[in-house]
Design an enzyme around this catalytic site. Structure first.
Site, PDB file in Angstrom:
ATOM      1  N   LYS A   1      77.702  -1.540 -16.617  1.00 25.10           N
ATOM      2  CA  LYS A   1      76.935  -1.604 -17.472  1.00 25.10           C
ATOM      3  C   LYS A   1      75.782  -0.356 -17.218  1.00 25.10           C
ATOM      4  CE  LYS A   1      73.765  -5.068 -19.078  1.00 25.10           C
ATOM      5  NZ  LYS A   1      72.809  -6.167 -18.312  1.00 25.10           N
TER       6      LYS A   1
ATOM      7  N   LYS B   1      75.279 -20.856 -21.804  1.00 27.92           N
ATOM      8  CA  LYS B   1      73.508 -20.403 -21.711  1.00 27.92           C
ATOM      9  C   LYS B   1      73.339 -19.400 -22.332  1.00 27.92           C
ATOM     10  CE  LYS B   1      73.698 -21.277 -17.160  1.00 27.92           C
ATOM     11  NZ  LYS B   1      74.226 -21.256 -16.132  1.00 27.92           N
TER      12      LYS B   1
ATOM     13  N   LYS C   1      82.086 -21.008 -27.375  1.00 30.20           N
ATOM     14  CA  LYS C   1      82.082 -21.572 -26.048  1.00 30.20           C
ATOM     15  C   LYS C   1      80.786 -21.995 -25.617  1.00 30.20           C
ATOM     16  CE  LYS C   1      82.925 -20.103 -21.058  1.00 30.20           C
ATOM     17  NZ  LYS C   1      81.807 -19.498 -20.452  1.00 30.20           N
TER      18      LYS C   1
END
Ligand code: ADP
Ligand code: TRP
Length: 330
Positions: free
Chosen positions: A116, A203, A200
């Site tokens: 990332k 959170k 799905k």
């Protein structure tokens, strides 16, 4: 009951959702019914990202209360707080010296951050502290300290258990057969539990149903489940319905078969289906919820359970450390 020792750590990250429960927590609770089990709240593992003691302490109580309330078999289980065992710091330090740095470079969670950062054109290690980088060594110490045979984990943690096995192997090669080689066990696959929007439950999608939410919140969330626009009279496909997919895990076989038929026959609106789902989940969770709330009002009781667990865990931990010290330092 076989003689295998089960061990697991629960990271204190706040109230889990129904997906976490069915995918990760329930398999552990089931294993504790017929195995000697070490279960600890992995508060040291939270330290690399949570730099606030109050939050960690509160979440530690929540994790312990939840495990007890949801039915971990306390006769078979030693439940404790990871940081209460001084031997864990010692073993982590010892294992550092047999763990190749390259192994840590290959950890999925570390690699994901590096990737990332690289994509964002910033320093590859930006935001990575040594706690995060060496997380798998601490986890290997958890597993090896208590002679664990079986470590039940979700898919995301499998690599860490494999690392613990590798590290045990490096150690044993150098110093003799001190450690058992632990095995990761991926709980029976419950599949992916869908969230309120049908994706799905996660959170990160903000589509979750918290496991022990107060009754009114549970109802509100369930009423928000997104459905298609079929009229009450029309037949509906249960296998495409989030309502049915969640119901399956809380009801018995006969109830599931009846609910399936109500979908297929038509004549049941989604509002009614949601009410049936709410009533089912609520009836299954109302007793654990009351016990959870009682424990959270009596954190002294949780402290007692955890310190009693720590005393028992320390007996095994100190034996392991004595062996390791002797092997490494003479
Ligand atoms: P989240 O996606 O909410 O951040 P995590 O990635 O922290 O959840 O998941 C923790 C554990 O819970 C994983 O081991 C995974 O197996 C289980 N889990 C999470 N979401 C689901 C889901 N929707 N269905 C089944 N299991 C799940
Ligand atoms: N790393 C695990 C998680 O993030 C928690 C954990 C810590 C653990 N130590 C462990 C799990 C030892 C199994 C065994 O969920």
């Amino acid at each position: 009951m076989d003689n295998k020792i089960v061990l697991t750590g629960i990271k204190p990250t706040g109230m889990p959702h129904i997906g976490n429960y069915l995918g990760a927590l329930k398999p552990l609770i089931d294993l504790s019914q017929n195995h000697k089990t070490f279960m600890f709240v992995a508060d040291l593992h939270a330290l690399n990202s949570v730099h606030d003691a109050k939050t960690i302490k509160q979440h530690t109580y929540e994790a312990a209360a939840l495990a007890i309330a949801m039915g971990v078999n306390m006769e078979n289980t030693i439940l404790f707080r990871q940081s209460d065992i001084n031997e864990i710091y010692q073993l982590t330090e010892f294992l550092m010296n047999v763990t190749p740095k390259g192994l840590m470079n290959r950890a999925h969670s570390y690699k994901a951050i590096v990737e990332k950062n690289t994509m964002a054109n910033i320093d590859a290690d930006s935001g990575v502290n040594m706690g995060l980088y060496t997380y798998p060594i601490l986890m290997a110490a958890d597993i090896l300290l208590y002679n664990s045979d079986i470590v039940p984990v979700g898919k995301d943690q499998k690599q860490h258990v494999e690392f613990a096995r590798d590290i045990a192997g490096y150690f044993n090669n150098l110093y003799g057969e001190i450690f058992k080689l632990p095995e990761p066990v991926i709980g029976e696959d419950c599949g992916i539990i869908p969230g309120l929007d049908g994706r799905k439950m996660s959170k990160s999608y903000e589509n979750t149903i918290p496991l022990l939410a107060p009754e009114s919140e549970l109802k509100k969330k369930i009423m928000r489940i997104i459905t298609d626009s079929k009229t009450p009279a029309e037949p509906k496909n249960p296998d495409e319905s989030t309502i049915f997919q969640i119901y399956k895990f809380f009801a018995n076989e006969q109830e599931v078969a009846e609910f399936r038929k109500m979908f297929l026959d038509g004549g049941m609106g989604y509002g009614t289906a949601k009410t049936i789902l709410f009533e089912k989940i609520n009836s299954v969770l109302s007793v654990p919820r009351a016990e959870y709330e009682r424990l959270m009002f009596n954190t002294d009781e949780i402290d007692k359970i955890l310190s009693n667990g720590a005393e028992r865990a320390r007996i095994i931990a100190s034996e392991t450390i004595a062996k390791v010290k002797k092997a490494m330092l003479g």
